[in-house]
Write a protein that holds these residues in place. Structure first.
Motif, mmCIF file in Angstrom:
data_model
loop_
_atom_site.group_PDB
_atom_site.id
_atom_site.type_symbol
_atom_site.label_atom_id
_atom_site.label_comp_id
_atom_site.label_asym_id
_atom_site.label_seq_id
_atom_site.Cartn_x
_atom_site.Cartn_y
_atom_site.Cartn_z
ATOM 1 N N SER A 4 0.849 -1.194 0.000
ATOM 2 C CA SER A 4 0.000 0.000 0.000
ATOM 3 C C SER A 4 0.879 1.237 0.000
ATOM 4 N N PRO A 5 0.489 2.251 -0.782
ATOM 5 C CA PRO A 5 1.320 3.456 -0.787
ATOM 6 C C PRO A 5 1.180 4.222 0.534
ATOM 7 N N THR A 6 2.266 4.830 0.944
ATOM 8 C CA THR A 6 2.230 5.656 2.149
ATOM 9 C C THR A 6 1.497 6.946 1.795
ATOM 10 N N PRO A 7 1.043 7.705 2.804
ATOM 11 C CA PRO A 7 0.385 8.989 2.493
ATOM 12 C C PRO A 7 1.278 9.908 1.647
ATOM 13 N N GLU A 8 2.597 9.882 1.905
ATOM 14 C CA GLU A 8 3.523 10.720 1.127
ATOM 15 C C GLU A 8 3.560 10.250 -0.333
ATOM 16 N N GLU A 9 3.619 8.909 -0.532
ATOM 17 C CA GLU A 9 3.644 8.368 -1.896
ATOM 18 C C GLU A 9 2.333 8.680 -2.626
ATOM 19 N N ARG A 10 1.229 8.572 -1.900
ATOM 20 C CA ARG A 10 -0.084 8.853 -2.495
ATOM 21 C C ARG A 10 -0.158 10.327 -2.898
ATOM 22 N N LYS A 11 0.331 11.206 -2.014
ATOM 23 C CA LYS A 11 0.314 12.650 -2.286
ATOM 24 C C LYS A 11 1.176 12.963 -3.509
ATOM 25 N N LYS A 12 2.348 12.336 -3.587
ATOM 26 C CA LYS A 12 3.261 12.553 -4.716
ATOM 27 C C LYS A 12 2.602 12.066 -6.016
ATOM 28 N N ALA A 13 1.970 10.896 -5.966
ATOM 29 C CA ALA A 13 1.292 10.344 -7.144
ATOM 30 C C ALA A 13 0.145 11.265 -7.588
ATOM 31 N N ASP A 14 -0.618 11.783 -6.603
ATOM 32 C CA ASP A 14 -1.710 12.714 -6.911
ATOM 33 C C ASP A 14 -1.172 13.982 -7.571
ATOM 34 N N GLU A 15 -0.061 14.500 -7.043
ATOM 35 C CA GLU A 15 0.533 15.718 -7.602
ATOM 36 C C GLU A 15 1.042 15.467 -9.018
ATOM 37 N N GLU A 16 1.659 14.286 -9.242
ATOM 38 C CA GLU A 16 2.145 13.951 -10.587
ATOM 39 C C GLU A 16 0.979 13.827 -11.566
ATOM 40 N N LEU A 17 -0.104 13.173 -11.117
ATOM 41 C CA LEU A 17 -1.290 13.016 -11.955
ATOM 42 C C LEU A 17 -1.883 14.388 -12.281
ATOM 43 N N LYS A 18 -1.950 15.257 -11.263
ATOM 44 C CA LYS A 18 -2.505 16.593 -11.443
ATOM 45 C C LYS A 18 -1.660 17.392 -12.440
ATOM 46 N N ALA A 19 -0.336 17.279 -12.343
ATOM 47 C CA ALA A 19 0.566 17.993 -13.256
ATOM 48 C C ALA A 19 0.403 17.471 -14.687
ATOM 49 N N LYS A 20 0.286 16.139 -14.839
ATOM 50 C CA LYS A 20 0.094 15.528 -16.159
ATOM 51 C C LYS A 20 -1.236 16.006 -16.756
ATOM 52 N N GLU A 21 -2.281 15.987 -15.919
ATOM 53 C CA GLU A 21 -3.606 16.424 -16.331
ATOM 54 C C GLU A 21 -3.568 17.896 -16.771
ATOM 55 N N ALA A 22 -2.914 18.748 -15.968
ATOM 56 C CA ALA A 22 -2.817 20.180 -16.272
ATOM 57 C C ALA A 22 -2.091 20.390 -17.605
ATOM 58 N N ALA A 23 -1.018 19.626 -17.842
ATOM 59 C CA ALA A 23 -0.259 19.743 -19.094
ATOM 60 C C ALA A 23 -1.129 19.320 -20.287
ATOM 61 N N GLU A 24 -1.880 18.222 -20.128
ATOM 62 C CA GLU A 24 -2.766 17.753 -21.209
ATOM 63 C C GLU A 24 -3.838 18.798 -21.522
ATOM 64 N N GLN A 25 -4.431 19.374 -20.462
ATOM 65 C CA GLN A 25 -5.485 20.361 -20.654
ATOM 66 C C GLN A 25 -4.928 21.646 -21.280
ATOM 67 N N ALA A 26 -3.726 22.043 -20.866
ATOM 68 C CA ALA A 26 -3.097 23.256 -21.406
ATOM 69 C C ALA A 26 -2.775 23.097 -22.891
ATOM 70 N N ALA A 27 -2.539 21.864 -23.335
ATOM 71 C CA ALA A 27 -2.194 21.606 -24.737
ATOM 72 C C ALA A 27 -3.418 21.661 -25.655
ATOM 73 N N LEU A 28 -4.611 21.633 -25.087
ATOM 74 C CA LEU A 28 -5.828 21.675 -25.905
ATOM 75 C C LEU A 28 -5.961 23.060 -26.551
ATOM 76 N N PRO A 29 -6.605 23.142 -27.718
ATOM 77 C CA PRO A 29 -6.770 24.449 -28.380
ATOM 78 C C PRO A 29 -7.919 25.264 -27.776
ATOM 79 N N TYR A 30 -8.390 24.880 -26.625
ATOM 80 C CA TYR A 30 -9.480 25.575 -25.943
ATOM 81 C C TYR A 30 -9.313 25.409 -24.443
#
Length: 190
Positions: A4-30
């Motif tokens: 099971s991931p530790t709270p720190e690992e979970r937080k890091k994974a959430d932040e990485e997912l959020k950053a990936k999501e933000a980059a994908e959304q920023a790349a959209l033409p809208y």
């Protein structure tokens, strides 16, 4: 539980997912935003274009926004149906050009959308924090119902009767006053 991931690992994974999501959304033409009831899309375009230069089609399950003679900026199936008659688009002048604003009115006003069109990258809807609504935003009937529920909840927490129980007690008291000849010693409320 091993692995099971530790709270720190979970937080890091959430932040990485959020950053990936933000980059994908920023790349959209809208850009797009949503509330539980509707969704708004803004598409920046060159300031030389007028509304007649655009090809915008809004249907129950699809959206197309294009400049005539060019590849569509958005063209695809919506993940959920919309109310076409309540959905609109406008062309607005903004400081650095113009933008097409599309407003989509959701049919199911109890669900978040993961994307505008099904071919676009998804966002994690479980991470959406809805805007806080105020009682004053609600229509009269809904507001009354929510206020009654809040009152009854407070009464229960204090060990006092709810509004419905209070009504029953008042009716019984009136009845007892109107019929003093009757014996109410064995009456149980509940």
């Amino acid at each position: 539980m091993p692995g099971s991931p530790t709270p720190e690992e979970r937080k890091k994974a959430d932040e990485e997912l959020k950053a990936k999501e933000a980059a994908e959304q920023a790349a959209l033409p809208y850009k797009w935003t949503q509330t539980i009831k509707d969704l708004d899309v803004t598409i920046p375009i060159d300031g030389k274009y007028k509304a007649r230069d655009l090809d915008v089609k809004i249907s129950k399950k699809a959206l197309k926004v294009a400049i005539k003679g060019q590849e569509p900026i958005i063209d695809g199936e919506l993940p959920h149906p919309i109310h076409v008659d309540e959905s609109t688009w406008t062309l607005e002048t903004v400081p650095n050009g113009k933008e097409v604003s599309v407003h989509l009115d959701k049919v199911n006003q109890m669900e978040w959308w993961a994307h505008v069109i099904t071919t676009a990258p998804k966002i994690d809807t479980s991470k959406i924090e809805p805007e806080t609504s105020k009682l004053s935003d609600l229509d009269g009937e809904t507001r009354g119902m929510v206020e009654k529920m809040m009152y009854d909840q407070r009464q229960k927490e204090l060990g006092k009767p709810t509004s419905d129980e209070q009504k029953k007690e008042e009716i019984l008291k009136k009845f007892m006053a109107q019929h003093p000849e009757m014996d109410f010693s064995n009456v149980k409320m509940g």
